[in-house]
Design a protein around this motif. Structure first.
Motif, short mmCIF file in Angstrom:
data_model
loop_
_atom_site.label_atom_id
_atom_site.label_comp_id
_atom_site.label_asym_id
_atom_site.label_seq_id
_atom_site.Cartn_x
_atom_site.Cartn_y
_atom_site.Cartn_z
N ARG A 160 -13.94 79.11 18.91
CA ARG A 160 -14.68 78.23 19.82
C ARG A 160 -13.77 77.21 20.53
O ARG A 160 -14.02 76.85 21.67
CB ARG A 160 -15.78 77.49 19.05
CG ARG A 160 -17.02 78.33 18.89
CD ARG A 160 -18.23 77.45 18.94
NE ARG A 160 -19.46 78.21 18.84
CZ ARG A 160 -20.63 77.67 18.55
NH1 ARG A 160 -20.70 76.38 18.33
NH2 ARG A 160 -21.71 78.41 18.50
N ARG A 161 -12.73 76.78 19.83
CA ARG A 161 -11.81 75.83 20.48
C ARG A 161 -11.11 76.52 21.64
O ARG A 161 -10.97 75.95 22.73
CB ARG A 161 -10.82 75.31 19.45
CG ARG A 161 -9.89 74.22 20.00
CD ARG A 161 -9.08 73.56 18.89
NE ARG A 161 -9.89 72.63 18.13
CZ ARG A 161 -10.19 72.74 16.84
NH1 ARG A 161 -9.74 73.77 16.15
NH2 ARG A 161 -10.92 71.84 16.22
N PHE A 162 -10.68 77.76 21.41
CA PHE A 162 -10.05 78.52 22.49
C PHE A 162 -11.06 78.79 23.60
O PHE A 162 -10.72 78.73 24.79
CB PHE A 162 -9.50 79.85 21.94
CG PHE A 162 -8.99 80.78 23.01
CD1 PHE A 162 -7.84 80.47 23.72
CD2 PHE A 162 -9.65 81.96 23.31
CE1 PHE A 162 -7.36 81.31 24.72
CE2 PHE A 162 -9.19 82.81 24.30
CZ PHE A 162 -8.04 82.48 25.01
N MET A 163 -12.31 79.07 23.23
CA MET A 163 -13.35 79.30 24.23
C MET A 163 -13.52 78.07 25.12
O MET A 163 -13.69 78.16 26.34
CB MET A 163 -14.68 79.59 23.55
CG MET A 163 -15.21 81.00 23.81
SD MET A 163 -16.83 81.21 23.11
CE MET A 163 -17.57 82.21 24.39
N GLY A 164 -13.49 76.89 24.48
CA GLY A 164 -13.60 75.65 25.24
C GLY A 164 -12.44 75.48 26.20
O GLY A 164 -12.62 75.03 27.34
N GLU A 165 -11.23 75.85 25.78
CA GLU A 165 -10.06 75.77 26.65
C GLU A 165 -10.19 76.73 27.82
O GLU A 165 -9.85 76.40 28.97
CB GLU A 165 -8.80 76.09 25.83
CG GLU A 165 -8.49 75.03 24.77
CD GLU A 165 -7.56 75.52 23.67
OE1 GLU A 165 -7.25 74.73 22.76
OE2 GLU A 165 -7.14 76.70 23.73
N LEU A 166 -10.73 77.91 27.55
CA LEU A 166 -10.94 78.91 28.59
C LEU A 166 -11.96 78.42 29.61
O LEU A 166 -11.75 78.53 30.83
CB LEU A 166 -11.42 80.20 27.93
CG LEU A 166 -11.29 81.52 28.69
CD1 LEU A 166 -9.84 81.78 29.09
CD2 LEU A 166 -11.82 82.66 27.82
N GLY A 237 -6.38 75.68 20.51
CA GLY A 237 -7.24 76.81 20.18
C GLY A 237 -6.51 78.13 20.28
O GLY A 237 -6.68 79.03 19.44
N ALA A 238 -5.67 78.26 21.31
CA ALA A 238 -4.89 79.49 21.49
C ALA A 238 -3.90 79.68 20.35
O ALA A 238 -3.68 80.80 19.87
CB ALA A 238 -4.17 79.45 22.83
N THR A 273 -12.75 79.21 14.47
CA THR A 273 -12.96 80.65 14.37
C THR A 273 -14.43 80.98 14.09
O THR A 273 -15.08 80.32 13.27
CB THR A 273 -12.10 81.24 13.24
OG1 THR A 273 -10.73 80.92 13.47
CG2 THR A 273 -12.25 82.75 13.16
N VAL A 274 -14.95 81.98 14.78
CA VAL A 274 -16.27 82.53 14.49
C VAL A 274 -16.13 84.05 14.41
O VAL A 274 -15.24 84.63 15.04
CB VAL A 274 -17.32 82.17 15.56
CG1 VAL A 274 -17.70 80.71 15.49
CG2 VAL A 274 -16.85 82.53 16.96
N TYR A 275 -16.97 84.69 13.61
CA TYR A 275 -16.91 86.14 13.49
C TYR A 275 -18.29 86.69 13.18
O TYR A 275 -19.16 86.01 12.64
CB TYR A 275 -15.91 86.58 12.42
CG TYR A 275 -15.80 85.66 11.23
CD1 TYR A 275 -16.74 85.69 10.21
CD2 TYR A 275 -14.76 84.74 11.14
CE1 TYR A 275 -16.64 84.83 9.14
CE2 TYR A 275 -14.66 83.88 10.08
CZ TYR A 275 -15.61 83.93 9.07
OH TYR A 275 -15.52 83.06 8.01
N GLY A 292 -18.06 81.44 10.22
CA GLY A 292 -17.02 80.77 10.98
C GLY A 292 -16.64 79.43 10.38
O GLY A 292 -17.09 79.06 9.29
N ARG A 293 -15.80 78.73 11.12
CA ARG A 293 -15.28 77.43 10.66
C ARG A 293 -16.16 76.30 11.17
O ARG A 293 -16.54 76.26 12.34
CB ARG A 293 -13.84 77.27 11.16
CG ARG A 293 -13.19 75.96 10.72
CD ARG A 293 -11.69 75.98 10.92
NE ARG A 293 -11.01 76.82 9.93
CZ ARG A 293 -10.72 76.43 8.69
NH1 ARG A 293 -11.06 75.21 8.28
NH2 ARG A 293 -10.10 77.24 7.87
#
Length: 423
Positions: A160-166, A237-238, A273-275, A292-293
């Protein structure tokens, strides 16, 4: 005299399959050194409705009630928030702490295959590990569970952190990002056109939607491809995604665990992380489990958002598993022996049953007074290998008549001899 919609009773062959699944999960939870826990079904409504808990979507489905003291209470809708409450209320718990729980949860939502209003969840959670090793171990656990259940799966994961960056790189403002993530999570169900319409309904600028649609419509965009397109490789996030991706490669799970940049899961408390776990054949489309986290919940619940409680969890949905595995032909476990009292020998039959049970032998006692032929047929149909007949003749000699239902042979034996033979 009917069940509430979305609730079921389980017995016979179906219950045998459910217990097989639970036993498999419990055995692996213990092998992975998770400690058993039971949390409360009833909780303060304020806790479950907290802005730090499940979010608006789940609150629509929360069962709420008022007790005789006028207190506002609610039935738990998952096992994560009650677990977070336990950690918050017990500051003496030593970290890292790993627990598992299997219990009923309740949601007043739409009913469909694999989705009920009263259902069993089977969770494993870890508190006190900030790195990707916690996620990797839980994914490893999931892969082993489904391997033992002989069910090929794929574990889709994202961050989700990477998703936010995206989303930030595409121009989505921070306050709108969670809502946009939940829309992207529906991509497989509503398609890119449906996603585009929902994004427009949220009032996002046309340019922002256009920028997002560029990578939404890419064919299977990978992590490296997205990082390169938006220059995100050094973002936190990346970096998290890259670390987990490498770890999954190192332990041989890359084939099962696949990165999905659109996955976000519905609950709002996930922070990294989510899964989500799916049937690899695609014949069953609902999730079989996920997690997830959620690093922020516990600190927020105790009013100390500045304290880090690194937490990550994994949940298996029993009803979804049953939707796939319920047709398996597992029979309920049969007794090892059935005792049939003949005449006025019930006291001796009860004493014999007690002795066998104290010897850890599963024992059935048939006191139906049916014809002997029918009682023997019942034992045979249930797969019970031995029958003990106790009549006046046996009592007078302090013996038992032991019948092997597989061969039809019968002989007089002492109780000690019967114990040895049955074992």
């Amino acid at each position: 005299m009917q069940n509430v919609k979305g609730t079921y009773d389980y017995f016979g062959k179906e219950q045998a399959v459910r217990q097989h699944i639970q036993a498999t999960l419990q055995e692996l939870f213990k092998l992975y050194d998770f400690e058993s826990m039971d949390t409360t079904l009833l909780n303060e409504q304020e806790l479950l409705a907290s802005k730090y808990a499940g979010g608006d979507e789940i609150l629509k489905e929360m069962y709420q009630l008022t007790d005789q003291g006028g207190r506002s209470l609610a039935l738990r809708y998952d096992l994560t928030i009650p677990f977070a409450k336990v950690i918050a209320l017990n500051p003496g718990i030593e970290f890292p702490y790993k627990r598992y729980e299997m219990g009923k949860v309740f949601r007043d939502g739409p009913v469909k295959r694999g989705r009920l209003r009263e259902f069993l969840q089977c969770d494993a959670d870890v508190v006190g590990i900030a790195g990707p090793e916690a996620e990797a171990e839980l994914m490893q656990l999931a892969a082993e569970v489904f391997g033992r259940l002989e069910l090929p799966v794929v574990v889709k994961w994202n961050n989700r952190r990477f998703m936010g960056e995206l989303l930030g790189a595409a121009g989505v403002p921070p306050e709108a990002q969670l809502s946009v993530m939940l829309t992207l999570d529906k991509l497989a169900k509503i398609g890119s056109a449906g996603v585009s319409r929902e994004l427009a309904d949220k009032g996002l600028p046309v340019a922002v939607i256009g920028s997002m649609m560029e990578w939404i419509e890419m064919e299977n965009p990978g992590f490296e491809q997205l990082c390169g397109k938006f220059n995100l490789a050094q973002q936190p996030g990346a970096v998290e995604v890259l670390a987990l991706q490498q770890l999954l490669r190192d332990i041989g799970l890359e084939g099962i665990c696949r990165f999905d940049p659109f996955l976000s899961r519905g609950l709002s408390f996930y922070t990294g992380t989510v899964y989500e776990i799916f049937d690899a054949s695609g014949s069953y489309t609902s999730s079989l489990g996920g997690g997830g986290r959620y690093d922020a919940i516990i600190g927020q619940l105790v009013g100390r958002a500045d304290i880090a409680y690194s937490a990550v969890g994994l949940s298996f949905g029993m009803e979804s598993l049953m939707a796939l595995l319920g047709q398996r032909t597992l029979e309920p476990a049969a007794a090892s022996v059935m005792i049939i009292p003949l005449g006025a020998t019930l006291p001796q039959a009860l004493l014999t049953a007690a002795k066998l049970r104290s010897g850890n032998i599963r024992t059935s006692l048939d006191t139906s007074r049916r014809k002997l032929k029918k009682m023997l047929a019942a034992a045979s149909s249930k797969g019970i290998p031995y029958v003990i007949l106790i009549g006046d003749h046996e009592v007078s000699q302090d013996m038992l008549q032991l019948k092997d239902m597989r061969t039809g042979d019968a002989k007089l034996v002492t109780l000690e001899e019967a114990l040895k033979l049955i074992r």
